[in-house]
Write a protein that holds these residues in place. Structure first.
Motif, PDB file in Angstrom:
ATOM      1  N   ILE A 296       0.884  -1.148   0.011  1.00 49.18           N
ATOM      2  CA  ILE A 296       0.072   0.099  -0.056  1.00 49.18           C
ATOM      3  C   ILE A 296       0.808   1.135  -0.144  1.00 49.18           C
ATOM      4  O   ILE A 296       1.880   1.113   0.648  1.00 49.18           O
ATOM      5  CB  ILE A 296      -0.755   0.197   1.196  1.00 49.18           C
ATOM      6  CG1 ILE A 296      -1.971   1.036   1.076  1.00 49.18           C
ATOM      7  CG2 ILE A 296      -0.052   0.000   2.554  1.00 49.18           C
ATOM      8  CD1 ILE A 296      -3.303   0.827   2.030  1.00 49.18           C
ATOM      9  N   GLU A 300      -2.631   5.873  -0.491  1.00 48.82           N
ATOM     10  CA  GLU A 300      -3.652   4.740  -0.447  1.00 48.82           C
ATOM     11  C   GLU A 300      -3.957   4.564   1.028  1.00 48.82           C
ATOM     12  O   GLU A 300      -5.298   4.554   1.366  1.00 48.82           O
ATOM     13  CB  GLU A 300      -3.368   3.634  -1.188  1.00 48.82           C
ATOM     14  CG  GLU A 300      -3.259   3.565  -2.569  1.00 48.82           C
ATOM     15  CD  GLU A 300      -2.339   2.381  -3.070  1.00 48.82           C
ATOM     16  OE1 GLU A 300      -2.500   2.208  -4.077  1.00 48.82           O
ATOM     17  OE2 GLU A 300      -1.710   1.506  -2.488  1.00 48.82           O
ATOM     18  N   GLN A 303      -6.221   7.618   2.098  1.00 50.07           N
ATOM     19  CA  GLN A 303      -7.497   7.603   1.437  1.00 50.07           C
ATOM     20  C   GLN A 303      -8.437   6.708   2.204  1.00 50.07           C
ATOM     21  O   GLN A 303      -9.536   6.795   2.293  1.00 50.07           O
ATOM     22  CB  GLN A 303      -7.419   7.445  -0.055  1.00 50.07           C
ATOM     23  CG  GLN A 303      -8.722   7.466  -0.815  1.00 50.07           C
ATOM     24  CD  GLN A 303      -9.066   9.270  -0.895  1.00 50.07           C
ATOM     25  OE1 GLN A 303      -8.090  10.090  -1.162  1.00 50.07           O
ATOM     26  NE2 GLN A 303     -10.150   9.442  -0.542  1.00 50.07           N
ATOM     27  N   ARG A 304      -7.844   5.541   2.516  1.00 49.88           N
ATOM     28  CA  ARG A 304      -8.785   4.549   3.264  1.00 49.88           C
ATOM     29  C   ARG A 304      -8.979   4.859   4.538  1.00 49.88           C
ATOM     30  O   ARG A 304     -10.187   4.786   4.939  1.00 49.88           O
ATOM     31  CB  ARG A 304      -7.992   3.121   2.970  1.00 49.88           C
ATOM     32  CG  ARG A 304      -8.068   2.472   1.723  1.00 49.88           C
ATOM     33  CD  ARG A 304      -7.830   1.061   1.758  1.00 49.88           C
ATOM     34  NE  ARG A 304      -8.739   0.424   2.593  1.00 49.88           N
ATOM     35  CZ  ARG A 304      -8.707  -0.978   2.932  1.00 49.88           C
ATOM     36  NH1 ARG A 304      -7.530  -1.506   2.571  1.00 49.88           N
ATOM     37  NH2 ARG A 304      -9.271  -1.477   4.106  1.00 49.88           N
TER      38      ARG A 304
END
Ligand SMILES: *Cc1c(COP(=O)(O)O)cnc(C)c1O
Length: 356
Positions: A296, A300, A303-304
């Motif tokens: 990751i 990312e 964002q998650r």
């Protein structure tokens, strides 16, 4: 506030007590020197910093710019850290508006520039060279994970400046974090400096504003520079009222932010795929890396965290795998626990996808 916002301590909202003080502040036209609340804030900040006078400015950037434009003339050179806020994050304003040239130095793990490197950067008097006018220290040094600079180090730099007829400015946006972390006073940390700027709107929670402090003569000249930059703010006591509470009520509690930062760091250290240097967590900043081989990217992960957990943490620099979390008044230990568990869940689930 449902979001857990760890992007910066600038996201702090004014406290309920600040909102009451704002509503009730006596005000006047500060450009005429007639705003009693601004005058009180400037005097109180100056006293806390051991300087003769203070000047309320719109932001930390404006405080630094006013200081540099007051101290320097066009073609002067200043010595500062390559990772300093002034060099990296202030839109080169001192160069753009003041014709000031930057001579940048590396910093150590503890946020210091080597004294010998500063000495070597000072230009001898020579027809071809720009005159070296000033040294900037940043305390805490955000580029060194928020490291606090000690009074002893600052005194050494101040002595070097005096020896070479240079001025010393301290960008103390988070100076009170340093004071609390080192169990000393802000005043002790800026002894020997010709000017210092502090932010009211970061960990201290005021909605707007910084204070620049120095000698009477310096502040007199700085006031004209602030006016020339459009910084004469009329009934600014509305803002200064919150600043007074920031100085009176919000300094000691910065210790809590340092404790939550440590808690966060220790939690992150237990997560596979996250690497962190816990010795670098000294104030309210936690820098950590998403391992090169983790499935990751920092973008990312960010964002998650936002989409699935209502947690805001930013990649620090898009060119690296580093992320930065900053603790503050609105971050309590339970928010730290939720953050650690959210990051663990994301890292473990992405790891399993790869394995599976
Ligand atoms: C935030 C910050 C500033 C600038 O303050 P603003 O109010 O955002 O303009 C200056 N120096 C340092 C070290 C900072 O962290």
């Amino acid at each position: 506030m449902n979001m857990i916002d760890l992007r910066s301590d600038t996201v702090t909202l004014p406290t309920p007590e600040m909102r009451v003080a704002i509503a009730n502040a006596p005000v006047g036209d500060d450009v005429y020197g007639e705003d009693p609340t601004v005058n009180a804030l400037e005097a109180e900040a100056a006293a806390m910093l051991g300087k003769a006078a203070g000047l309320f400015v719109a932001s930390g950037t404006q405080g630094n710019l006013v200081a540099l434009l007051t101290h320097c003339t066009r073609g002067d050179e200043i010595i500062l850290a390559k990772r300093s806020h002034i060099f990296v994050y202030e839109v080169a304003s001192a160069a753009a508006y003041g014709g000031i040239q930057f001579s940048t130095l590396d910093i150590n793990h503890d946020g210091t520039m080597e004294l010998d490197a500063i000495r070597k950067a000072i230009r001898p008097s020579f027809l071809f060279y720009p005159p070296t006018r000033l040294v900037v220290l940043e305390n805490t040094q955000a580029g060194a994970h928020g490291a606090p600079l000690t009074a002893a180090y600052t005194a050494q730099v101040a002595a070097l400046c005096r020896e070479h007829d240079l001025l010393l400015h301290i960008d103390g946006a988070r100076l009170f974090n340093a004071a609390v972390a080192l169990d000393t006073t802000a005043r002790r940390l800026v002894e020997g400096a010709d000017s210092v700027s502090i932010c009211l709107s970061k960990g201290l929670c005021a909605p707007v504003g910084s204070v620049l402090a120095g000698s009477e003569d310096f502040i007199h000249r700085a006031r004209r520079v602030r006016k020339s930059l459009g910084g004469g703010m009329r009934q600014a006591g509305i803002l200064a009222a919150a600043g007074l509470i920031a100085l009176r009520e919000m300094v000691e509690r910065l210790r809590d932010d340092h404790a939550t930062a440590r808690l966060l760091g220790e939690g992150l250290a237990t997560i596979p795929g996250i690497s962190i240097d816990l010795s670098a967590v000294r104030t309210n900043m936690v820098f950590f890396d998403v391992a090169d081989d983790a499935p990751i990217t920092p973008e990312e992960l960010s964002q998650r965290l936002k989409d699935d957990f209502d947690i805001l943490i930013r990649p620090y620099d898009p060119r690296t795998r580093t992320m930065r979390a900053v603790t503050h008044y609105w971050i309590k230990p339970e928010h730290v626990e939720r953050t650690v568990e959210a990051i663990r869940a994301i890292m473990v689930s992405t790891g399993e996808q790869i394995v599976g």
